[in-house]
Design an enzyme around this catalytic site. Sequence first.
Site, PDB file in Angstrom:
ATOM      1  N   ASP A 197       0.852  -1.191   0.000  1.00 45.92           N
ATOM      2  CA  ASP A 197       0.000   0.000   0.000  1.00 45.92           C
ATOM      3  C   ASP A 197       0.890   1.245   0.000  1.00 45.92           C
ATOM      4  OD1 ASP A 197      -2.171   1.712   0.283  1.00 45.92           O
ATOM      5  OD2 ASP A 197      -2.499   1.287   2.393  1.00 45.92           O
ATOM      6  N   GLY A 243       3.912   1.289   1.049  1.00 45.81           N
ATOM      7  CA  GLY A 243       5.279   0.832   0.795  1.00 45.81           C
ATOM      8  C   GLY A 243       6.167   0.925   2.023  1.00 45.81           C
ATOM      9  N   LYS A 245      -1.140  -2.142  -4.658  1.00 50.46           N
ATOM     10  CA  LYS A 245      -2.136  -1.060  -4.623  1.00 50.46           C
ATOM     11  C   LYS A 245      -1.427   0.291  -4.686  1.00 50.46           C
ATOM     12  CE  LYS A 245      -4.729  -0.116  -0.860  1.00 50.46           C
ATOM     13  NZ  LYS A 245      -5.768  -0.330   0.183  1.00 50.46           N
TER      14      LYS A 245
HETATM   15  P1  IMP Z   1       2.081  -0.541   3.714  1.00 44.42           P
HETATM   16  O1  IMP Z   1       3.174  -0.546   4.719  1.00 44.42           O
HETATM   17  O2  IMP Z   1       1.245   0.705   3.774  1.00 44.42           O
HETATM   18  O3  IMP Z   1       2.520  -0.861   2.311  1.00 44.42           O
HETATM   19  O4  IMP Z   1       1.031  -1.590   4.179  1.00 44.42           O
HETATM   20  C1  IMP Z   1       1.197  -2.898   4.083  1.00 44.42           C
HETATM   21  C2  IMP Z   1       0.241  -3.603   5.024  1.00 44.42           C
HETATM   22  O5  IMP Z   1      -0.954  -2.866   5.258  1.00 44.42           O
HETATM   23  C3  IMP Z   1      -0.202  -4.887   4.381  1.00 44.42           C
HETATM   24  O6  IMP Z   1       0.645  -5.920   4.766  1.00 44.42           O
HETATM   25  C4  IMP Z   1      -1.593  -5.057   4.935  1.00 44.42           C
HETATM   26  O7  IMP Z   1      -1.525  -5.787   6.141  1.00 44.42           O
HETATM   27  C5  IMP Z   1      -2.086  -3.686   5.229  1.00 44.42           C
HETATM   28  N1  IMP Z   1      -3.019  -3.190   4.179  1.00 44.42           N
HETATM   29  C6  IMP Z   1      -2.808  -2.219   3.275  1.00 44.42           C
HETATM   30  N2  IMP Z   1      -3.860  -2.047   2.457  1.00 44.42           N
HETATM   31  C7  IMP Z   1      -4.770  -2.962   2.849  1.00 44.42           C
HETATM   32  C8  IMP Z   1      -6.078  -3.326   2.380  1.00 44.42           C
HETATM   33  O8  IMP Z   1      -6.640  -2.775   1.410  1.00 44.42           O
HETATM   34  N3  IMP Z   1      -6.697  -4.330   3.052  1.00 44.42           N
HETATM   35  C9  IMP Z   1      -6.141  -4.979   4.109  1.00 44.42           C
HETATM   36  N4  IMP Z   1      -4.921  -4.692   4.562  1.00 44.42           N
HETATM   37  C10 IMP Z   1      -4.241  -3.697   3.949  1.00 44.42           C
END
Ligand code: IMP
Length: 172
Positions: free
Chosen positions: A100, A102, A128
């Site tokens: 998401d 990152g 995403k």
């Molecule tokens: P990042 O660090 O923002 O890239 O987030 C990664 C983590 O956020 C993932 O491993 C998910 O556990 C959670 N996450 C991000 N987007 C979603 C979503 O749309 N649904 C469920 N979990 C999400």
Amino acid sequence: MVEYEIVLSEEQIKKRVKELGGKISREYAQKNLIVVGILNGAFIFLSDLVRSITVEHRIDFIRVSSYGRNKESSGIIRLIKDTELDVEGKDVLLVEDIVDTGNTLSWLRTHFAEKGVSSLKICAFINKNERRAQRVDVDYYGFEVEKGFLVGYGLDYGERYRNLPDLCELKT
Ligand code: IMP
Ligand code: MG
């Protein structure tokens, strides 16, 4: 009231995960592969993915937290459980449910670089783009999704919905 809508069906997912496993198997034929799943979200994707990887490999898990209970990443990563295998000099493939912002993966890239891995690649079920804050190279991914909060196939909202066989968008 509709809680969620299907974005990707179980059949679509199954087909794509098989393709990914094939690609990974070809690219890791002569390597010393360790597949590292990021708990909890990756457990279903990983279990399907490794069953379509035909080259010898070992499996380990790591757990970090960035979320808490809501839909927004806090941006602060905490290591909850580290890997247990010795990854130094090995070819690590990190398996994640969704990228998401990152933040999680850029933190993990540094973490594994410090362990002296021979190579590090990332395989995410969903890429995403909407909220990407840190540049991360996602080497393999199942599907690209622009936006929305997704659940099912391992992805949760407050630890619920992980068991849904399809990937769904949460509507509430
Ligand atoms: P990042 O660090 O923002 O890239 O987030 C990664 C983590 O956020 C993932 O491993 C998910 O556990 C959670 N996450 C991000 N987007 C979603 C979503 O749309 N649904 C469920 N979990 C999400
Ligand atoms: Mg996760």
